[in-house]
Design an enzyme around this catalytic site. Structure first.
Site, PDB file in Angstrom:
ATOM      1  N   ASP A  12     -19.369  22.833  38.772  1.00  0.00           N
ATOM      2  CA  ASP A  12     -20.820  22.637  38.714  1.00  0.00           C
ATOM      3  C   ASP A  12     -21.437  23.517  39.784  1.00  0.00           C
ATOM      4  OD1 ASP A  12     -20.495  20.748  36.758  1.00  0.00           O
ATOM      5  OD2 ASP A  12     -20.687  19.032  38.091  1.00  0.00           O
ATOM      6  N   ASP A 131     -23.031  13.964  26.969  1.00  0.00           N
ATOM      7  CA  ASP A 131     -22.962  12.992  28.061  1.00  0.00           C
ATOM      8  C   ASP A 131     -23.358  11.644  27.464  1.00  0.00           C
ATOM      9  OD1 ASP A 131     -22.452  15.064  29.843  1.00  0.00           O
ATOM     10  OD2 ASP A 131     -24.583  15.331  30.327  1.00  0.00           O
TER      11      ASP A 131
END
Length: 252
Positions: A12, A131
């Site tokens: 990330d 997600d």
């Protein structure tokens, strides 16, 4: 012969640095994304995923430059995601050297984007990230890095993604993210049974056993992890050697 199971470190990226959080918050720095990617490539990772987690306009420019640097340093396929809303974004990142792109919120808001990407660049380029969180009513998908709940159910959305031509699904269980208690194997197993495309497990890796379990119980095609790799808790060569000894088909 079944395809080898893949081990995929996830990086990330925020303001040019690799960060890692728990349940999508409490970020801490984990190092230079290009150097980390190079190290993982040399250690035997099968692929990498880079996510621009604050893909503002400025962030995009920085991120594109980073993608070019990564492409110059590593020899394994890598996927990039974050802020991809139209074909021009995909083209920019592929031209910078990425092998695949990952779309998430933009695909939920505009499912036709999946058809457009696969129509222009081929299914193999399009990874759809989902997600999701389990509630009493079932699993629901979330937008904007887990900030906004939608009324789309995980399994119906995954089937639509598959029908629209995506090449892979990257499923993150938000409740498992960064907690290191194992992957959401029940949900993963159902996805694997219902879909004809590979499913990448994300969220929950804390031990070597968790990787084995997601490949066996979760029927996952690949396992993605971040903090256990970034902070040196598990090394990729050690993990792969152990998985092989447990009867999992991995590339050594």
């Amino acid at each position: 012969m079944a395809l080898a199971k893949r081990i995929i470190p996830c990086l990330d990226v925020k303001n040019g640095q690799t960060v890692k959080g728990t349940n999508f918050v409490n970020l801490r720095q984990a190092g230079d994304p290009v150097e980390l990617g190079k190290a993982y490539s040399e250690q035997g990772a099968d692929e990498l995923v880079y996510l621009d987690i604050t893909a503002s306009h400025e962030g995009r420019k920085t991120f594109t430059e980073m993608v070019q640097r990564v492409a110059g340093e590593i020899s394994i396929p890598f996927t990039v995601g974050g802020g991809i809303n139209e074909l021009a974004d995909v083209e920019r990142l592929l031209n910078a050297g990425a092998d695949k792109v990952s779309v998430n919120s933009a695909a939920l808001r505009n499912p036709r984007l999946i058809n457009e990407i696969t129509g222009h660049f081929g299914s193999q380029v399009c990874v759809v990230a989902i997600d999701a969180k389990e509630t009493e009513e079932g699993w629901f998908c979330y937008l904007n890095g887990g900030r906004i709940r939608t009324e789309r159910g995980l399994f119906e959305w995954a089937r639509e993604v598959c029908d629209r031509g995506a090449g892979e699904i990257l499923f993150t269980s938000m409740d498992h993210d960064g907690v290191k208690n194992g992957y959401a194997n029940q949900a993963l197993s159902r996805l694997a049974e219902e879909l004809s495309i590979p499913v990448i497990a994300s969220g929950g890796a804390g031990s070597k056993e968790h990787f084995r379990d997601t490949f066996i119980e979760g029927k996952s095609d690949a396992a993605l992890a971040a903090s256990v790799f970034h902070f040196g808790e598990i090394s990729i060569p050690e993990l792969k050697t152990w998985l092989k000894s447990e009867g999992i088909n991995v590339r050594i």
